[in-house]
Design a protein around this motif. Sequence first.
Motif, PDB file in Angstrom:
ATOM      1  N   MET A  50       0.847  -1.199   0.000  1.00 58.43           N
ATOM      2  CA  MET A  50       0.000   0.000   0.000  1.00 58.43           C
ATOM      3  C   MET A  50       0.877   1.242   0.000  1.00 58.43           C
ATOM      4  N   PRO A  51       0.287   2.383  -0.370  1.00 55.98           N
ATOM      5  CA  PRO A  51       1.068   3.610  -0.237  1.00 55.98           C
ATOM      6  C   PRO A  51       1.450   3.815   1.223  1.00 55.98           C
ATOM      7  N   GLY A  52       2.639   4.345   1.466  1.00 57.02           N
ATOM      8  CA  GLY A  52       3.112   4.540   2.832  1.00 57.02           C
ATOM      9  C   GLY A  52       2.111   5.348   3.642  1.00 57.02           C
ATOM     10  N   LEU A  53       2.001   5.013   4.937  1.00 53.16           N
ATOM     11  CA  LEU A  53       1.059   5.725   5.802  1.00 53.16           C
ATOM     12  C   LEU A  53       1.587   7.133   6.097  1.00 53.16           C
ATOM     13  N   VAL A  54       0.650   8.039   6.358  1.00 54.68           N
ATOM     14  CA  VAL A  54       0.985   9.429   6.671  1.00 54.68           C
ATOM     15  C   VAL A  54       0.311   9.793   7.985  1.00 54.68           C
ATOM     16  N   ASP A  55       1.104  10.275   8.943  1.00 54.55           N
ATOM     17  CA  ASP A  55       0.524  10.662  10.233  1.00 54.55           C
ATOM     18  C   ASP A  55       0.447  12.176  10.338  1.00 54.55           C
ATOM     19  N   ALA A  88       5.222  16.726  12.179  1.00 53.50           N
ATOM     20  CA  ALA A  88       5.759  16.952  13.522  1.00 53.50           C
ATOM     21  C   ALA A  88       5.051  18.137  14.159  1.00 53.50           C
ATOM     22  N   MET A  89       4.500  17.920  15.330  1.00 51.06           N
ATOM     23  CA  MET A  89       3.796  18.987  16.043  1.00 51.06           C
ATOM     24  C   MET A  89       4.808  20.015  16.567  1.00 51.06           C
ATOM     25  N   PRO A  90       4.363  21.265  16.670  1.00 53.38           N
ATOM     26  CA  PRO A  90       5.303  22.347  16.991  1.00 53.38           C
ATOM     27  C   PRO A  90       5.495  22.607  18.483  1.00 53.38           C
ATOM     28  N   ASN A  91       4.898  21.793  19.350  1.00 53.75           N
ATOM     29  CA  ASN A  91       5.034  22.102  20.783  1.00 53.75           C
ATOM     30  C   ASN A  91       6.339  21.550  21.352  1.00 53.75           C
ATOM     31  N   THR A  92       7.404  21.924  20.675  1.00 56.88           N
ATOM     32  CA  THR A  92       8.749  21.550  21.114  1.00 56.88           C
ATOM     33  C   THR A  92       9.315  22.709  21.928  1.00 56.88           C
ATOM     34  N   ASN A  93      10.552  22.558  22.338  1.00 62.44           N
ATOM     35  CA  ASN A  93      11.202  23.645  23.057  1.00 62.44           C
ATOM     36  C   ASN A  93      12.559  23.918  22.427  1.00 62.44           C
ATOM     37  N   PRO A  94      12.746  24.981  21.674  1.00 56.50           N
ATOM     38  CA  PRO A  94      11.761  26.035  21.422  1.00 56.50           C
ATOM     39  C   PRO A  94      10.596  25.564  20.542  1.00 56.50           C
ATOM     40  N   THR A  95       9.507  26.329  20.635  1.00 58.08           N
ATOM     41  CA  THR A  95       8.346  26.101  19.783  1.00 58.08           C
ATOM     42  C   THR A  95       8.730  26.298  18.322  1.00 58.08           C
ATOM     43  N   ILE A  96       8.137  25.501  17.455  1.00 54.70           N
ATOM     44  CA  ILE A  96       8.333  25.736  16.020  1.00 54.70           C
ATOM     45  C   ILE A  96       7.423  26.909  15.628  1.00 54.70           C
ATOM     46  N   ASP A  97       7.973  28.105  15.750  1.00 52.13           N
ATOM     47  CA  ASP A  97       7.179  29.289  15.412  1.00 52.13           C
ATOM     48  C   ASP A  97       8.003  30.298  14.614  1.00 52.13           C
ATOM     49  N   SER A  98       9.104  29.818  14.032  1.00 55.35           N
ATOM     50  CA  SER A  98       9.898  30.678  13.154  1.00 55.35           C
ATOM     51  C   SER A  98      10.594  29.796  12.129  1.00 55.35           C
ATOM     52  N   ALA A  99      11.017  30.406  11.029  1.00 52.46           N
ATOM     53  CA  ALA A  99      11.703  29.644   9.980  1.00 52.46           C
ATOM     54  C   ALA A  99      12.978  29.024  10.537  1.00 52.46           C
ATOM     55  N   ALA A 100      13.606  29.697  11.505  1.00 50.38           N
ATOM     56  CA  ALA A 100      14.850  29.180  12.069  1.00 50.38           C
ATOM     57  C   ALA A 100      14.636  27.828  12.735  1.00 50.38           C
ATOM     58  N   VAL A 101      13.544  27.700  13.487  1.00 54.54           N
ATOM     59  CA  VAL A 101      13.298  26.423  14.171  1.00 54.54           C
ATOM     60  C   VAL A 101      12.862  25.361  13.158  1.00 54.54           C
ATOM     61  N   VAL A 102      12.120  25.787  12.130  1.00 57.49           N
ATOM     62  CA  VAL A 102      11.775  24.847  11.062  1.00 57.49           C
ATOM     63  C   VAL A 102      13.051  24.276  10.456  1.00 57.49           C
ATOM     64  N   GLU A 103      14.004  25.151  10.210  1.00 55.46           N
ATOM     65  CA  GLU A 103      15.280  24.707   9.630  1.00 55.46           C
ATOM     66  C   GLU A 103      16.003  23.759  10.574  1.00 55.46           C
ATOM     67  N   GLN A 104      15.939  24.079  11.871  1.00 50.87           N
ATOM     68  CA  GLN A 104      16.584  23.221  12.870  1.00 50.87           C
ATOM     69  C   GLN A 104      15.980  21.807  12.831  1.00 50.87           C
ATOM     70  N   VAL A 105      14.647  21.749  12.755  1.00 52.03           N
ATOM     71  CA  VAL A 105      13.980  20.448  12.700  1.00 52.03           C
ATOM     72  C   VAL A 105      14.379  19.711  11.423  1.00 52.03           C
ATOM     73  N   ARG A 106      14.452  20.448  10.324  1.00 53.72           N
ATOM     74  CA  ARG A 106      14.841  19.799   9.060  1.00 53.72           C
ATOM     75  C   ARG A 106      16.260  19.240   9.145  1.00 53.72           C
ATOM     76  N   ARG A 107      17.144  20.011   9.774  1.00 48.60           N
ATOM     77  CA  ARG A 107      18.526  19.527   9.922  1.00 48.60           C
ATOM     78  C   ARG A 107      18.562  18.254  10.764  1.00 48.60           C
ATOM     79  N   CYS A 108      17.808  18.268  11.854  1.00 51.96           N
ATOM     80  CA  CYS A 108      17.778  17.082  12.720  1.00 51.96           C
ATOM     81  C   CYS A 108      17.136  15.900  12.015  1.00 51.96           C
ATOM     82  N   VAL A 116       9.931  13.842   7.623  1.00 51.83           N
ATOM     83  CA  VAL A 116       9.477  14.557   8.812  1.00 51.83           C
ATOM     84  C   VAL A 116       9.045  15.943   8.358  1.00 51.83           C
ATOM     85  N   VAL A 117       7.776  16.222   8.518  1.00 49.03           N
ATOM     86  CA  VAL A 117       7.180  17.431   7.964  1.00 49.03           C
ATOM     87  C   VAL A 117       6.824  18.367   9.113  1.00 49.03           C
TER      88      VAL A 117
END
Lengths: 436, 318
Positions: A50-55, A88-108, A116-117
């Motif tokens: 089947m097509p891969g699952l998406v959460d 990926a939900m944004p309630n991390t620390n720091p919160t995903i509320d800026s492009a910088a943190v989005v980039e950090q998550v992408r790097r990780c 990981v979206v």
Amino acid sequence: MSDVVLKNATIVDGSGSRQGDVAIRDGVIHEVGEKLGGGDTVDLDGLVLMPGLVDLHTHLREPGDEEAETIETGSRAAALGGYTAVVAMPNTNPTIDSAAVVEQVRRCSSRALCDVVPSAAITVGRNGELLAPMAELVRAGVRIFTDDGRGVQDPRLMRTAFEYAAGLAHLAGGTAGSASGVVLAQHCEVDELAGHGVMHEGEWSSRLGLPGQPAEAEELMIHRDLALAGLTGGRLHIQHVSTAGGVEMIRTAKAAGIAVTAEVTPHHLVLDHSHCAGFDPVFKVHPPLRTAADVAALRAGLQDQTIDAIATDHAPHTQQAKECSFLDAAPGMLGLETALAVVLTELDLDLSTVVRVMSINPARIAGLDHRHGGPIAAGRPANLTVVDPNVSWTVQGSTLASRSSNTAFEGRVLRGGVIHTLCDGEFVVRDGEATR
Amino acid sequence: MRQRGPHHLLSMADLDRDGIEQLLNLTESFAEVGERPIPKVPALRGKTVAWLFYEDSTRTRLSFETAAKRLSADTMNFSVSSSSVNKGESLRDTIETISAMGIDGIVVRHSAAGVPQQVTQWTEASVINAGDGWHQHPTQCLLDLFTARTHFGDLEGRRITIVGDIRHSRVARSNALGFATMGAKVTLVAPPSLLPSSLEGWPVAVCHNLDEALEDTDICYLLRMQLERQKQAVVPSLREFHNEYGLTVARADRLRSDALIMHPGPMNRGVEIAGEVAERPQAVIGEQVANGVSVRMAVLFLLLGSGLDVVDNNRIAA
């Protein structure tokens, strides 16, 4: 020559079920047919492709709470659960509320075993006061905005968020209200009414002496946000709907043409508030486990497509966050590695429905349909899952790939196992084992 | 090894009618010990009981402490000052630490429902619930049953009216169960904002009119009203609460002459009970406190004791 050939599979996707072989080359499905050969040949006789699952709803905890989960461990859990993409939900620390943190998550995420979206917060720090820089975030690739963990309480602010988001559709490559635009996903819970409720308010909270939160705390916000989506023409996604009243309002709103989608978790489809009777904090979750009547309404909503998707709300917590009183324990439970098997075991859904609610619809809602949830056809990215619908296994939190072990299904015998998961043609799970 | 009786006391739901009878009979024997010149027996010599009070409680702790000392048990106090308890602290670490010291019983009070039950999974010791959140307070219920039995004998068919903040009361949850198990008819009286949202499965009747409920009652059981409830706006004012749901002098005058007035303490005079009413002979609040020690001796003995063989013809060996 193809890199991988999947032979004799029962192929289930949006166009139904058929037998066949799938050849993969350079991460892309090269050919679907019969008697294909060459490369790494894998026999899928008796298995379902089947097509891969998406959460749509995953807490990966990184950055900030890497003791509970990391992007690597969470994505491994996802791959083992058959997922090829997780939001990926944004309630991390720091919160995903800026492009910088989005980039950090992408790097990780460079070592992740699936896509990981990142989603991003609607308000700065999820504080419910100021709008996050949504244009910057959309430019950074974000399509889903949510303050998940809590709802945006201020109706004026929520209205503004809908209005502002509608103007960003062109950055997201779509038009306002269209499936390819920006979506506001809401954790529907009116704080003032929910109070400090740690479980569903009703028979069991009364008996156990635990503060409860009424179903109306969810329903009031669903009602409000449906009204605001109607008022603004904005696109709304209701996260983890848990109440019969909520399902009914969504049903009515869809009939009225409101741009709304909804998800439900496996645990809300299977467990009810009586599970809290032993005060085991593993059953503490927000929204709380509701009544058997709510469970039945959620199942009916899934059946008649009022609810579009099953999403895990995978919420890893360390042992110490759960080995305290029910009042103090952190809310949430694991989901990624058990979701598919729980659905196959406990719900009476045919496989094409499972594919629709766990792959096709969530991919569309998250704007990932160019990579996930699509038909198994030549030219599509080879994000695929192979399932043995008949194998039985026993859930054991300590052996799950997640860094945490807070599964509410401990000891349950489930039917249905993920045998292989392929991301862009690469086996990330092979023969039930993660490859890295 | 001797066949053990119940290992924990967590909730009145753990006890059936026979179990309660057994405990109350044993309580009678221990009450006699309290009247001796030297009110001490060696029944629990060599046993160690730990107090784990996460929530302040002077009365219940002293009552348990007195009970344990009269039984010659060693006691230790794991003091958890409320300031040092962090939200989300691991209970398990605390319990395993205490258990490692080699103890036979843990008496737990916690502001969160369910903690005593959770504690049982991390210790071999007997766990006694000394009050958990809004959930249960079984030894309070047992001492109330004992007090009522002293006056009425059999409780079958007797009427008890429990009045006040039922929603936030562990005493109400225990007593509704315990008195109903003993055959009494339980009526709850409270404004709906102080009742649990659901009474499904509760063996009780509900009445919003205190005057009506008190007409033929044998026991008027008043609950402590937490004074901060007024700030949470569950009642308009304490004055109004007193007028509508308090045992005023006028209401007390209309009680049957043999009816009892009970209260788990500490009382808010002028709120749930008029100050003057608390002084009447019908008010057995002091008896309840005295019986608390005997009941807790019986509970400790039953759960931690080596067996019932020290009880000879209902007399405890000195």
